[in-house]
Write a protein that holds these residues in place. Structure first.
Motif, PDB file in Angstrom:
ATOM      1  N   ASP A 144      33.715 -27.266   3.083  1.00  0.00           N
ATOM      2  CA  ASP A 144      32.428 -27.482   2.426  1.00  0.00           C
ATOM      3  C   ASP A 144      31.560 -28.403   3.267  1.00  0.00           C
ATOM      4  O   ASP A 144      32.051 -29.351   3.892  1.00  0.00           O
ATOM      5  CB  ASP A 144      32.627 -28.111   1.043  1.00  0.00           C
ATOM      6  N   ASN A 146      29.127 -31.436   4.063  1.00  0.00           N
ATOM      7  CA  ASN A 146      28.911 -32.769   3.502  1.00  0.00           C
ATOM      8  C   ASN A 146      27.480 -32.958   3.017  1.00  0.00           C
ATOM      9  O   ASN A 146      27.178 -33.914   2.301  1.00  0.00           O
ATOM     10  CB  ASN A 146      29.227 -33.844   4.554  1.00  0.00           C
ATOM     11  N   SER A 149      26.300 -28.899  -0.890  1.00  0.00           N
ATOM     12  CA  SER A 149      27.572 -28.713  -1.593  1.00  0.00           C
ATOM     13  C   SER A 149      27.999 -27.261  -1.755  1.00  0.00           C
ATOM     14  O   SER A 149      29.190 -26.961  -1.831  1.00  0.00           O
ATOM     15  CB  SER A 149      27.498 -29.379  -2.970  1.00  0.00           C
ATOM     16  N   ARG A 173      32.620 -36.284   2.103  1.00  0.00           N
ATOM     17  CA  ARG A 173      32.957 -36.258   0.686  1.00  0.00           C
ATOM     18  C   ARG A 173      34.363 -36.809   0.473  1.00  0.00           C
ATOM     19  O   ARG A 173      35.215 -36.760   1.359  1.00  0.00           O
ATOM     20  CB  ARG A 173      32.876 -34.832   0.156  1.00  0.00           C
ATOM     21  N   ARG A 235      21.664 -42.054   3.763  1.00  0.00           N
ATOM     22  CA  ARG A 235      21.986 -41.107   2.692  1.00  0.00           C
ATOM     23  C   ARG A 235      20.705 -40.665   1.961  1.00  0.00           C
ATOM     24  O   ARG A 235      20.543 -39.489   1.638  1.00  0.00           O
ATOM     25  CB  ARG A 235      22.955 -41.743   1.699  1.00  0.00           C
TER      26      ARG A 235
END
Length: 247
Positions: A144, A146, A149, A173, A235
């Motif tokens: 997956d 990061n 999602s 994650r 982030r």
């Protein structure tokens, strides 16, 4: 110098790019000029000159800043800037064409065509994650993302910058310990198109991807963890990014 999004000059360039997106070119140029005045090494000067060049009002001034950018790129002469050279040569060729110097224009056009976009980086390479792995394990594509999602990744990503891998580990994650593994590609790899020649010229993060597995050959423990405040800002910026991942 290892490229870092938290470097003071890089931050000024990012602020300048944000102002460009807001259609404030004069304020953006001020940021880039401040970055140039505060630059203390070749990579910082290369980056600042690159952005200053695109804000010049005359062909001659643009050419002067492009040649300054090229000067520092050739001084650095490593995989952080090599992928920027074709575009840089093309832009210089266009300036000479606009100045009716076709001999020089042809020379730089030929230089551009001789550049190859195949990574020559010999590593060592690193992969950041929160997974608990051991030497001999293989990292494979299909995990997956990061950053998105619902996306399965067709490649496995890695870098030649230890702290860059550390940043990837911090963003990964999961709740496990942040780990930076030393890896070896088991097949061909390419420049990561999600970062190469995007916001920054070339591949300053020395980021790569492969459809072949990466073999873990060790673990690095002395990488520098990003400051929590800087990490949160990073982030937040990723969260605001609406661009599509090239998969």
């Amino acid at each position: 110098m290892e490229f870092s999004p938290f470097n003071a000059v890089v931050k000024l360039c990012l602020q300048g790019m944000s102002l460009e997106e807001k259609n404030e070119p004069e304020e953006a140029c001020k940021m880039f000029m401040q970055g140039w005045s505060e630059a203390t090494n070749d990579l910082e000067k290369f980056l600042a000159a690159h952005y200053i060049s695109r804000h010049q009002k005359t062909v001659s001034d643009r050419l002067e800043w492009l040649n300054t950018t090229l000067k520092y790129a050739l001084k650095i002469n490593d995989d952080t800037v090599k992928t920027a050279l074709p575009g840089l040569y093309v832009n210089i060729a266009k300036c000479y064409e606009d100045l009716s110097d076709m001999e020089k224009s042809d020379e730089y056009s030929k230089r551009a065509s001789l550049c190859r976009d195949h990574p020559s980086d010999k590593g060592p390479f690193y992969h950041g994650t929160k997974a608990d792995l051991k030497v001999g394990d293989l990292l494979i594509a299909g995990g997956d993302s990061n950053y998105q999602s619902d996306l399965k990744m067709n490649h496995i990503y890695f870098t030649a910058l230890p702290n860059g891998a550390g940043l990837a580990a911090a963003l990964a994650r999961g709740n496990g310990q942040e780990r930076v593994y030393i890896v070896e590609p088991t097949g061909d790899f390419e420049n990561d198109p999600n970062v190469t020649d995007k916001k920054f010229p070339g591949n300053p993060t020395r980021s790569y991807r492969s459809q072949f597995p990466l073999k873990i050959v060790g673990e690095l423990t002395d990488w520098v963890k990003p400051d929590p405040e800087d990490l949160q800002k990073f982030r937040d910026k990723l969260g605001d990014n609406e661009g599509q991942i090239i998969n």
